[in-house]
Design a protein around this motif. Structure first.
Motif, short mmCIF file in Angstrom:
data_model
loop_
_atom_site.label_atom_id
_atom_site.label_comp_id
_atom_site.label_asym_id
_atom_site.label_seq_id
_atom_site.Cartn_x
_atom_site.Cartn_y
_atom_site.Cartn_z
N LYS A 1 3.21 29.42 14.39
CA LYS A 1 1.77 29.27 14.54
C LYS A 1 1.16 28.63 13.31
O LYS A 1 1.61 28.88 12.19
CB LYS A 1 1.10 30.64 14.74
N LYS A 2 0.11 27.86 13.54
CA LYS A 2 -0.74 27.39 12.45
C LYS A 2 -1.56 28.58 11.97
O LYS A 2 -1.79 29.54 12.72
CB LYS A 2 -1.68 26.29 12.93
N PHE A 3 -2.05 28.50 10.75
CA PHE A 3 -2.85 29.59 10.17
C PHE A 3 -4.01 29.98 11.08
O PHE A 3 -4.22 31.17 11.35
CB PHE A 3 -3.37 29.18 8.78
N GLU A 4 -4.75 28.99 11.56
CA GLU A 4 -5.94 29.29 12.35
C GLU A 4 -5.61 29.91 13.71
O GLU A 4 -6.50 30.47 14.37
CB GLU A 4 -6.82 28.05 12.52
N ASP A 5 -4.34 29.83 14.13
CA ASP A 5 -3.94 30.42 15.40
C ASP A 5 -3.38 31.84 15.25
O ASP A 5 -3.14 32.51 16.26
CB ASP A 5 -2.90 29.53 16.09
N LEU A 6 -3.15 32.27 14.01
CA LEU A 6 -2.67 33.64 13.79
C LEU A 6 -3.77 34.63 14.15
O LEU A 6 -4.94 34.42 13.84
CB LEU A 6 -2.30 33.85 12.32
N THR A 7 -3.38 35.73 14.80
CA THR A 7 -4.34 36.80 15.01
C THR A 7 -4.50 37.55 13.68
O THR A 7 -3.67 37.43 12.78
CB THR A 7 -3.87 37.79 16.08
N THR A 8 -5.54 38.32 13.58
CA THR A 8 -5.75 39.13 12.38
C THR A 8 -4.55 40.05 12.17
O THR A 8 -4.07 40.22 11.05
CB THR A 8 -7.04 39.96 12.50
N GLN A 9 -4.03 40.64 13.25
CA GLN A 9 -2.89 41.55 13.14
C GLN A 9 -1.63 40.82 12.70
O GLN A 9 -0.87 41.33 11.88
CB GLN A 9 -2.64 42.28 14.47
N GLU A 10 -1.40 39.61 13.21
CA GLU A 10 -0.22 38.84 12.80
C GLU A 10 -0.30 38.51 11.31
O GLU A 10 0.70 38.62 10.59
CB GLU A 10 -0.10 37.56 13.62
N LEU A 11 -1.46 38.08 10.85
CA LEU A 11 -1.63 37.77 9.44
C LEU A 11 -1.42 39.02 8.59
O LEU A 11 -0.71 38.98 7.58
CB LEU A 11 -3.02 37.18 9.18
N TYR A 12 -2.01 40.12 8.99
CA TYR A 12 -1.85 41.38 8.26
C TYR A 12 -0.38 41.76 8.17
O TYR A 12 0.13 42.10 7.10
CB TYR A 12 -2.65 42.50 8.95
N ASN A 13 0.34 41.67 9.30
CA ASN A 13 1.76 42.04 9.31
C ASN A 13 2.59 41.13 8.41
O ASN A 13 3.50 41.59 7.72
CB ASN A 13 2.31 42.00 10.74
#
Length: 147
Positions: free
Chosen positions: A7-19
């Motif tokens: 995924k591109k950064f802008e497509d990450l969910t908040t939960q994916e980024l947090y994980n």
């Protein structure tokens, strides 16, 4: 079996980024006892390769197009959760990262800044050492290139 998504950064969910940030901190800061600025402002320009085992993020990398981090395309923040390493997920996430660079950037030459103790792991993925060993955040590293 590792389920991998890119995924591109802008497509990450908040939960994916947090994980992803949690896994990076778990390994690089806590396990390796390395105090450094992990959140470096580069995640926004990266493709994120996320590896899941039973819906739990256990492996991760971020990849960059040529000219952003190095002259060549690059892979960084290669991380596998400690208890998941026995499954050889490092190879799966790296192969997916190499493939993502081919697919998204049409590139086959890749440079990495590898921790020295993982040199043989990267050699098995056809990366070759270039230059001399150096310290990065207090940990011995070496530049490696795959053509």
């Amino acid at each position: 079996m590792l389920d991998i998504i890119t995924k591109k950064f802008e497509d990450l969910t908040t939960q994916e980024l947090y994980n992803a940030l949690q896994l990076r901190s778990e390994v690089f800061v806590v396990e390796q006892d390395c105090v450094y600025q992990d959140i470096d402002g580069k995640d926004q320009k990266a493709l994120h390769i996320l590896g899941y085992d039973n819906n739990v993020l256990v492996a991760y990398t971020r990849v960059f197009k040529p000219g952003y981090y190095f002259e060549e395309a690059s892979i960084g923040r290669v991380v596998v959760q400690q208890k998941a390493r026995k499954f050889k997920y490092g190879y799966a996430i790296m192969k997916a990262s190499i493939e993502a660079i081919k697919t998204h950037y049409n590139e086959t030459t890749i440079r990495i800044s590898a921790q020295m103790y993982l040199k043989n792991f990267y050699n098995n993925l056809e990366f070759k050492e270039v230059g001399e060993e150096y310290l990065e955040d207090g940990i011995p590293h070496i530049n490696m290139i795959k053509s």
